[in-house]
Design a protein around this motif. Sequence first.
Motif, PDB file in Angstrom:
ATOM      1  N   ASP A   1      -8.874 -79.866  -5.618  1.00  0.00           N
ATOM      2  CA  ASP A   1      -7.569 -80.491  -5.393  1.00  0.00           C
ATOM      3  C   ASP A   1      -6.477 -79.493  -5.719  1.00  0.00           C
ATOM      4  OD1 ASP A   1      -8.985 -82.815  -4.880  1.00  0.00           O
ATOM      5  OD2 ASP A   1      -8.829 -83.520  -6.956  1.00  0.00           O
TER       6      ASP A   1
ATOM      7  N   ASN B   1      -2.558 -79.426  -7.112  1.00  0.00           N
ATOM      8  CA  ASN B   1      -1.585 -80.270  -7.785  1.00  0.00           C
ATOM      9  C   ASN B   1      -0.653 -79.389  -8.597  1.00  0.00           C
ATOM     10  OD1 ASN B   1      -0.298 -82.581  -8.886  1.00  0.00           O
ATOM     11  ND2 ASN B   1      -2.248 -83.705  -8.741  1.00  0.00           N
TER      12      ASN B   1
ATOM     13  N   TYR C   1      -7.357 -76.840  -8.526  1.00  0.00           N
ATOM     14  CA  TYR C   1      -8.327 -77.299  -9.518  1.00  0.00           C
ATOM     15  C   TYR C   1      -9.685 -77.376  -8.826  1.00  0.00           C
ATOM     16  CZ  TYR C   1      -4.223 -78.439 -12.321  1.00  0.00           C
ATOM     17  OH  TYR C   1      -3.058 -78.361 -13.029  1.00  0.00           O
TER      18      TYR C   1
ATOM     19  N   ASP D   1       0.517 -85.658  -5.352  1.00  0.00           N
ATOM     20  CA  ASP D   1      -0.491 -86.709  -5.545  1.00  0.00           C
ATOM     21  C   ASP D   1      -0.614 -87.600  -4.316  1.00  0.00           C
ATOM     22  OD1 ASP D   1      -1.013 -85.765  -8.061  1.00  0.00           O
ATOM     23  OD2 ASP D   1       0.356 -87.158  -9.071  1.00  0.00           O
TER      24      ASP D   1
ATOM     25  N   THR E   1     -14.152 -75.924  -3.238  1.00  0.00           N
ATOM     26  CA  THR E   1     -13.628 -77.252  -2.895  1.00  0.00           C
ATOM     27  C   THR E   1     -12.947 -77.797  -4.135  1.00  0.00           C
ATOM     28  OG1 THR E   1     -15.689 -78.349  -3.547  1.00  0.00           O
ATOM     29  CG2 THR E   1     -15.492 -77.665  -1.256  1.00  0.00           C
TER      30      THR E   1
ATOM     31  N   LEU F   1      -3.994 -82.600   0.342  1.00  0.00           N
ATOM     32  CA  LEU F   1      -4.172 -81.721  -0.805  1.00  0.00           C
ATOM     33  C   LEU F   1      -5.344 -82.161  -1.679  1.00  0.00           C
ATOM     34  CD1 LEU F   1      -0.445 -81.115  -1.849  1.00  0.00           C
ATOM     35  CD2 LEU F   1      -1.924 -79.690  -0.415  1.00  0.00           C
ATOM     36  N   ARG F   2      -6.109 -83.139  -1.192  1.00  0.00           N
ATOM     37  CA  ARG F   2      -7.298 -83.567  -1.916  1.00  0.00           C
ATOM     38  C   ARG F   2      -8.539 -83.113  -1.155  1.00  0.00           C
ATOM     39  NH1 ARG F   2      -5.602 -89.898  -2.980  1.00  0.00           N
ATOM     40  NH2 ARG F   2      -3.642 -89.456  -4.092  1.00  0.00           N
ATOM     41  N   ASN F   3      -9.545 -82.705  -1.899  1.00  0.00           N
ATOM     42  CA  ASN F   3     -10.789 -82.210  -1.308  1.00  0.00           C
ATOM     43  C   ASN F   3     -10.531 -81.104  -0.280  1.00  0.00           C
ATOM     44  OD1 ASN F   3     -12.420 -83.985  -2.812  1.00  0.00           O
ATOM     45  ND2 ASN F   3     -12.058 -85.626  -1.320  1.00  0.00           N
TER      46      ASN F   3
ATOM     47  N   GLN G   1     -13.537 -77.865  -8.032  1.00  0.00           N
ATOM     48  CA  GLN G   1     -14.611 -78.782  -8.418  1.00  0.00           C
ATOM     49  C   GLN G   1     -15.981 -78.161  -8.156  1.00  0.00           C
ATOM     50  OE1 GLN G   1     -13.808 -82.362  -6.236  1.00  0.00           O
ATOM     51  NE2 GLN G   1     -11.974 -82.875  -7.432  1.00  0.00           N
TER      52      GLN G   1
END
Length: 450
Positions: free
Chosen positions: A84, A86, A97, A21, A82, A26-28, A99
């Motif tokens: 995330d 986790n 995950y 997190d 695109t 690791l985001r977008n 999007q």
Amino acid sequence: MSGNPYLTVQAVTKYIKRKFDADPHLRNVYVKGELSNVKIHPSGHIYFTLKDDKSRIQSAMFRGNASNLKFRLESGMNVLITGDINVYESSGQYQLYAQTMEPDGIGALFLAFEQLKEQLSKEGLFDVRWKQQLPWIPRKVGVITARSGAAFQDICSTIGRRFPMAEIVLFPAAVQGREAVPSIVEAIGQAESYGNLDVLIIGRGGGSIEDLWAFNEEEVARAIFSCRIPTISAVGHETDTTIADFVADHRAPTPTAAAELAVPAKEELAGRILDRKRVIYRFLSTRLTQEQKRLDRMRNSYPFLYPERLYRPFIEKQSSLEERLIRSRGELLYRKTQEFSQKTARLQYVSPSAVLKQRLKESTVTEERLIRAMQQSLGGKKDRFLADIRMLQALNPLSVMERGFSIIYKEGAVVKTADALASGDSVKINMQDGTAVAEIRSIELQKEES
């Protein structure tokens, strides 16, 4: 620091999850790979594995994001994602995950178009055998498009110019945006419920592929295919092609062309009427000439010139047949009379009264024979009976007693000799008129002569 240095699996997993997190990298993230093990859950969530030739990662796309996909996910498809990354705490695995998702190397809308086109083609929705013919002279033309769009104005002006007798009925519908699909489907249902529509035009003016996308949706395609009214698809410009063009009964490159296809031109109709009139006139003129010639030939023919010769052979034939009929009738009558006489004689022979008389005569003869036989039998029986009586009378001991003889019984037995008795025996003497009981006093036996 506590005395127990061991962590639970949950604690380790939560720690790793917090690390994920907290990592902005690791985001977008943008990831590309090949789809495998694609599973679409009834809830709308999609679970799959994203892989390349060296690694793989478990992935998921929740319903909210999956509903925005324009194409259908299939294993083996290369995609651009695109999302995330986790940790999924229950299994302790890290997951991607998603999007958004796009096909790798091809547009999503184009892929969705090709997928739906292939699916509906396999189901037979494009087959020519389901296509309905357009009426030659329609009285009512239904139109499904935007009320304020230029497409409706073009259709109205074209029909008004070409065939003003036709009535135009508009079923307004949204033709782009989220509400376009249910609006078009509802308008098709209204057109079918309206009744008496001869043809239905469905379409809109030009635009981008996104603007025209409602006519590439499966729900709209199936509604057009199920429509009982002959349909014309008129979507966009001549270079635009949609799924609606394939399932509709006819396809027009533009709304104006659809109006031209739906109704005939009045000038063309007038010209066709004149052509038909000329054809009919020539046909009737030729036919009358032919029939007049035929009538003249018939009037000058042999039967009409000499009619009596026409029926003379039939009169002769009739006379011959009449003679044969009279002759046959006499022969038949004679033969039937003979058969009747024979059958009458046979009937008299086998009639119940004749049979009864014959049986009565036979019965009388038989009765007489029986009486004679009985008399003869009784005479013989009587003679034998009298002879037997005479013999019995001769042998009857009572007859002997009538001549003075008697029978002596001792103890119920007949005494035949004197030596059967003894002095003092009691005996019974049967005579003709009664019985006497006596006692033997003495017995004298006859001496035999030497």
